[in-house]
Design a protein around this motif. Structure first.
Motif, mmCIF file in Angstrom:
data_model
loop_
_atom_site.group_PDB
_atom_site.id
_atom_site.type_symbol
_atom_site.label_atom_id
_atom_site.label_comp_id
_atom_site.label_asym_id
_atom_site.label_seq_id
_atom_site.Cartn_x
_atom_site.Cartn_y
_atom_site.Cartn_z
ATOM 1 N N ILE A 107 6.005 3.141 0.996
ATOM 2 C CA ILE A 107 5.212 1.706 0.809
ATOM 3 C C ILE A 107 5.236 0.777 1.932
ATOM 4 O O ILE A 107 6.226 0.879 2.576
ATOM 5 C CB ILE A 107 5.670 0.891 -0.465
ATOM 6 C CG1 ILE A 107 5.638 1.680 -1.848
ATOM 7 C CG2 ILE A 107 4.768 -0.126 -0.598
ATOM 8 C CD1 ILE A 107 6.148 0.927 -3.086
ATOM 9 N N ALA A 108 3.980 0.303 2.409
ATOM 10 C CA ALA A 108 3.673 -0.440 3.542
ATOM 11 C C ALA A 108 3.617 -1.830 2.787
ATOM 12 O O ALA A 108 2.527 -2.401 2.161
ATOM 13 C CB ALA A 108 2.559 -0.185 4.417
ATOM 14 N N ASN B 97 5.215 -10.757 1.938
ATOM 15 C CA ASN B 97 6.629 -10.484 1.388
ATOM 16 C C ASN B 97 7.774 -10.510 1.949
ATOM 17 O O ASN B 97 8.913 -10.694 1.442
ATOM 18 C CB ASN B 97 6.451 -8.944 0.903
ATOM 19 C CG ASN B 97 5.542 -8.743 -0.346
ATOM 20 O OD1 ASN B 97 5.241 -9.582 -0.943
ATOM 21 N ND2 ASN B 97 5.237 -7.375 -0.545
ATOM 22 N N GLY B 98 7.712 -10.748 3.214
ATOM 23 C CA GLY B 98 8.918 -10.767 4.158
ATOM 24 C C GLY B 98 9.661 -9.732 4.149
ATOM 25 O O GLY B 98 11.218 -9.768 4.333
ATOM 26 N N ILE C 168 0.867 -1.037 0.011
ATOM 27 C CA ILE C 168 0.122 0.044 0.085
ATOM 28 C C ILE C 168 0.837 1.175 0.106
ATOM 29 O O ILE C 168 1.813 1.193 0.813
ATOM 30 C CB ILE C 168 -0.963 -0.021 1.254
ATOM 31 C CG1 ILE C 168 -1.670 -1.350 1.127
ATOM 32 C CG2 ILE C 168 -1.843 1.393 1.168
ATOM 33 C CD1 ILE C 168 -2.636 -1.454 0.086
ATOM 34 N N VAL C 169 0.405 2.403 -0.799
ATOM 35 C CA VAL C 169 1.250 3.457 -0.791
ATOM 36 C C VAL C 169 0.883 4.252 0.164
ATOM 37 O O VAL C 169 -0.325 4.513 0.548
ATOM 38 C CB VAL C 169 1.089 4.278 -2.255
ATOM 39 C CG1 VAL C 169 1.826 5.574 -2.048
ATOM 40 C CG2 VAL C 169 1.421 3.219 -3.449
ATOM 41 N N GLU C 170 1.789 4.672 0.996
ATOM 42 C CA GLU C 170 1.547 5.654 2.145
ATOM 43 C C GLU C 170 1.495 6.863 1.953
ATOM 44 O O GLU C 170 1.111 7.892 2.418
ATOM 45 C CB GLU C 170 2.306 5.314 3.277
ATOM 46 C CG GLU C 170 2.269 3.918 4.119
ATOM 47 C CD GLU C 170 2.795 3.651 5.608
ATOM 48 O OE1 GLU C 170 3.624 4.706 5.695
ATOM 49 O OE2 GLU C 170 2.730 2.839 5.947
ATOM 50 N N VAL D 166 8.991 0.565 3.213
ATOM 51 C CA VAL D 166 9.980 0.772 2.248
ATOM 52 C C VAL D 166 10.163 1.926 1.542
ATOM 53 O O VAL D 166 8.855 2.471 1.040
ATOM 54 C CB VAL D 166 9.827 -0.707 1.185
ATOM 55 C CG1 VAL D 166 10.706 -0.616 0.228
ATOM 56 C CG2 VAL D 166 10.318 -1.743 1.961
ATOM 57 N N ARG D 167 11.049 2.551 1.177
ATOM 58 C CA ARG D 167 10.821 3.810 0.133
ATOM 59 C C ARG D 167 11.624 3.536 -1.159
ATOM 60 O O ARG D 167 12.862 3.125 -1.127
ATOM 61 C CB ARG D 167 11.695 4.835 0.918
ATOM 62 C CG ARG D 167 11.424 6.055 0.221
ATOM 63 C CD ARG D 167 12.037 7.445 1.155
ATOM 64 N NE ARG D 167 13.441 7.340 0.762
ATOM 65 C CZ ARG D 167 14.367 8.050 1.306
ATOM 66 N NH1 ARG D 167 13.930 9.055 2.064
ATOM 67 N NH2 ARG D 167 15.603 8.196 0.815
#
Length: 710
Positions: free
Chosen positions: A142-143, A148-149, A125-127, A154-155
């Motif tokens: 992104i969350a 996905n482990g 999901i895009v934060e 993540v950016r």
């Protein structure tokens, strides 16, 4: 028999010792400064936070906590009835609480991180989405999906051509990306993104390898989406990229659209603070809303006579300040400014003096309680240093008397205002220069003069004009006002470039020792927070820190943590770098850490270097000594016998790969396994000092070095 008088005593009367006399003198000084003592509570809290960041690991942190508790308890037991004892007890308690706050926060935000580069199929999901027109990319936060482990956040950067429009928050994204662990400082004294990422729970950064697949969410827009659309609208309304990017930064806090050459000019001219939404912008918004509210309500005679218009206007200003803070992303400087504005409005509502050092101290304490990690960043330090220095300067009786309104002509009044603006600019530059030199290794020298025009231009022309333009855009009539905004910002950029290009406009300094910065910060706080002659003693640590910084020699050799890039001093106040294809970012980092500006030529072009396609041997001098440096510069294998002979003839060998066991330089073998445990290196030949990134990071939770600190 009559009583006779007692014989006179020959005992000496009790005499105070020198120690008691000193304590009595301290008590008298603190009694005179009693109104200022509360200002040291946030300083003590911040000292505990700073101690946690400065000390290398749990042993030091526990020791600091025990020391603070011990000093506080001793002061309470042996001097609890004195003002000195109570002050020391409260300061020590605040320090202990600051230490506990940052240690707790660091553990509370702990999240998994990747430990090596990897290519993944990322879904999540895009934060937030941040367009960066200056680099033709869009940055996505992104969350990832739990399956996905991957870390919780993540950016990644996506090429703008692969993503025509920023996706709204809440969108689902699927993309193949190459991810890296959050990067530590490239060299000692550099920017520590790993620390910032830890507190933001970002466990990986990277770049999209393919165009992402976006599925937009159903429903309304979030604040992040509104901010993104508003940024795009403002940049589209002003044709010039630099002017449009600055206009957007004033409203939404997004600086991604400002070209790098304009950014650099603003930094060199001492105007970069205008881009960070903070006190100037929040004050302008709150003040404008208050003025507009009270003027409109005063049009009603009934309200003007019977309603508490100042209180209503203060409430409207508070709502505007909170809304503006949320719209601009709630960054720490904006939150700090919003808190300060709310405290000022509360003081106005209560009929108290609006802006005081107590208000500044209260705002700092609130920020540090909720965001203790902000203390380590330049944003918090610059913001509070500027406002504290400015308030203390204007509170000085002689300054207040000079600045007081009086019945005088326009010329004298204007000259007085101009002089106060110049003096205020000089004070702010003096307060900010050590911080800028510590974090960025450079500081503008002509910022005071530039700000005389830039601050009024921004406050009274640009921001009101932008507000009017946005309001007129609701009916499609904002274009003429946007033209005016563009011209005003064009003037601002012209000033920035003229000042930045002036001879001697920037002071450069290599990485400053932490102890020197701590001394200067202590001296500055001492001068600002006391009112009596006691404040003059702050010059002592301030001067000691400045002298220490100036006498610290720049590193003779810099090695990045991956071993690929090496910079050596060329003996003419410049540096030369190993790989001539190094990017601008690497060149900037190496130049700033060395305290030099300008182009860095390739090492192979220097007369003191002997280079082949695979190796470079360099004679480097420093501190009266000369050593031989050997560095690899290709991925090709070198004959082991030739490599062994070259290593034996060298004092230091640097490589981005594992060197053979037969490689034995006389001093230091900095190959890939070694650099994985130390990070980047700064080497001073004269003293034999080898400073590493691992030493600076220590055992803090975001550290990623195999052997910890050395």
């Amino acid at each position: 028999m009559a009583e006779t008088d007692a014989a006179p005593s020959i005992a000496l009367p009790p005499r105070q010792t020198d120690g008691w006399q000193m304590l009595a003198a301290i008590e008298r000084v603190l009694e005179a400064e009693r109104d200022q003592l509360a200002l040291w509570v946030p300083v003590g809290f911040g000292a505990g936070i700073a101690g946690w960041f400065a000390l290398p690991g749990p042993t030091g942190w526990i020791g600091l906590g025990i020391a603070a508790a011990g000093v506080g308890l001793a002061a309470l037991l042996f001097g609890g009835t004195s003002r000195l004892g109570r002050a020391v007890t409260i300061f020590a308690l605040a320090m202990l609480l600051g230490l506990v706050a940052i240690w707790t926060k660091a553990d509370w935000v702990a999240a998994p991180r990747i430990d090596r580069p990897k290519v993944v199929a990322l879904t999540g999901i895009v934060e937030a989405a941040e367009p960066r027109p200056a680099t033709a990319t869009i940055r996505l936060l992104i969350a990832p999906d739990t399956g996905n482990g991957l870390p919780p956040r993540v950016r990644i950067n996506v090429d703008a051509e692969d993503l025509p429009a920023p996706p709204p928050a809440g969108s689902r994204v699927a993309v193949r990306a190459r991810l890296l662990p959050p990067a530590p400082p490239m060299v000692p004294g550099g920017y520590d993104f790993a620390r910032v990422a830890w507190f933001e729970r970002i466990g990986a950064t990277g770049r999209a390898l393919d165009p992402p697949v976006i599925v937009a969410p159903d429903g309304g827009s979030s604040l992040a989406d509104i901010r993104t659309r508003l940024t795009a609208h403002i940049e589209a309304s002003i044709k010039d990229a630099g002017e449009g990017g600055i206009a957007a930064s004033f409203v939404t806090g997004d600086q991604g659209g400002i070209p790098e050459d304009d950014n650099e000019a603003l930094r060199r001219a001492g105007l970069a603070h205008l881009l960070s939404v903070s006190g100037l912008h929040v004050t302008a918004v709150v003040g404008a809303v208050m003025l507009l509210t009270i003027r409109l309500l005063a049009l009603s005679r009934r309200l003007a006579l019977h309603a508490p218009l100042p209180l209503i206007a203060a409430g409207a200003g508070a709502l505007a300040g909170i809304g503006y803070t949320l719209l601009t992303g709630s960054e720490v400087p904006t939150v700090r400014s919003c808190i300060a504005a709310l405290l000022v409005l509360g003081g106005i509502a209560l009929g108290r003096e609006a802006i005081t050092l107590r208000l500044v101290a209260a705002g700092a304490l609130i920020v540090l309680v909720f965001w203790p990690e902000a203390l380590a960043g330049p944003s918090f330090q610059l913001s509070f240093a500027a406002i504290a220095a400015l308030v203390a300067f204007h509170e000085h009786p002689k300054v207040a008397a000079f600045a007081a309104r009086r019945d005088e002509g326009i010329v004298l009044g204007g000259a007085r205002i101009l002089l106060m603006l110049l003096a205020s600019g000089v004070v702010i530059e003096a307060a900010l220069s050590p911080i800028a030199l510590f974090h960025f290794h450079k500081a503008g020298l002509y910022g005071a003069a530039a700000n005389i025009v830039a601050i009024p231009l921004t406050t009274f022309v640009v921001m009101p004009a932008e507000a009017i333009a946005l309001a007129l855009d609701l009916v499609g009539l904002g274009a003429p006002i946007w033209w005016l905004v563009g011209k005003a910002l064009g003037l601002l950029l012209w000033i920035a470039h003229v000042v930045a290009d002036a001879p001697g406009s920037v002071a450069n300094l290599p990485s400053m020792p932490r102890g020197a910065f701590a001394l200067m910060a202590t001296g500055g706080l001492w001068i600002v927070l006391w009112r009596t002659r006691l404040r003059r003693w702050g010059v002592v640590p301030l001067a000691m820190g400045a002298i220490w910084s100036l006498l610290t020699p720049p590193p003779d050799i810099l090695v990045t943590g991956d071993g690929r890039h090496v910079a050596v001093r060329d003996g003419r106040d410049g540096i030369a770098i190993l790989r001539d294809r190094a990017g601008d970012y690497v060149r900037d980092v190496l130049g700033e850490a060395s305290g030099v500006e300008g182009e860095a030529p390739a090492l192979e072009l220097m007369p003191f270097a002997r280079c082949s396609a695979d190796l470079c041997a360099v004679d480097v001098s420093g501190g009266g000594r000369t050593i031989r440096l050997l560095a690899t510069r290709s991925r090709d294998f070198v004959d082991i016998r030739a490599m062994t002979r070259a290593c034996a003839a060298a004092d230091i060998v640097v490589s981005d790969r594992r060197l053979p066991r037969t490689c034995h330089p006389r001093w230091l073998k900095a190959d890939a396994p070694f650099l994985r445990s130390t990070g980047g290196l700064a080497i001073r030949i004269g003293s034999g000092e080898v400073e590493s990134v691992a030493e600076q990071v220590g055992l803090h939770p975001w550290g990623s070095f195999a052997a910890g600190s050395r």
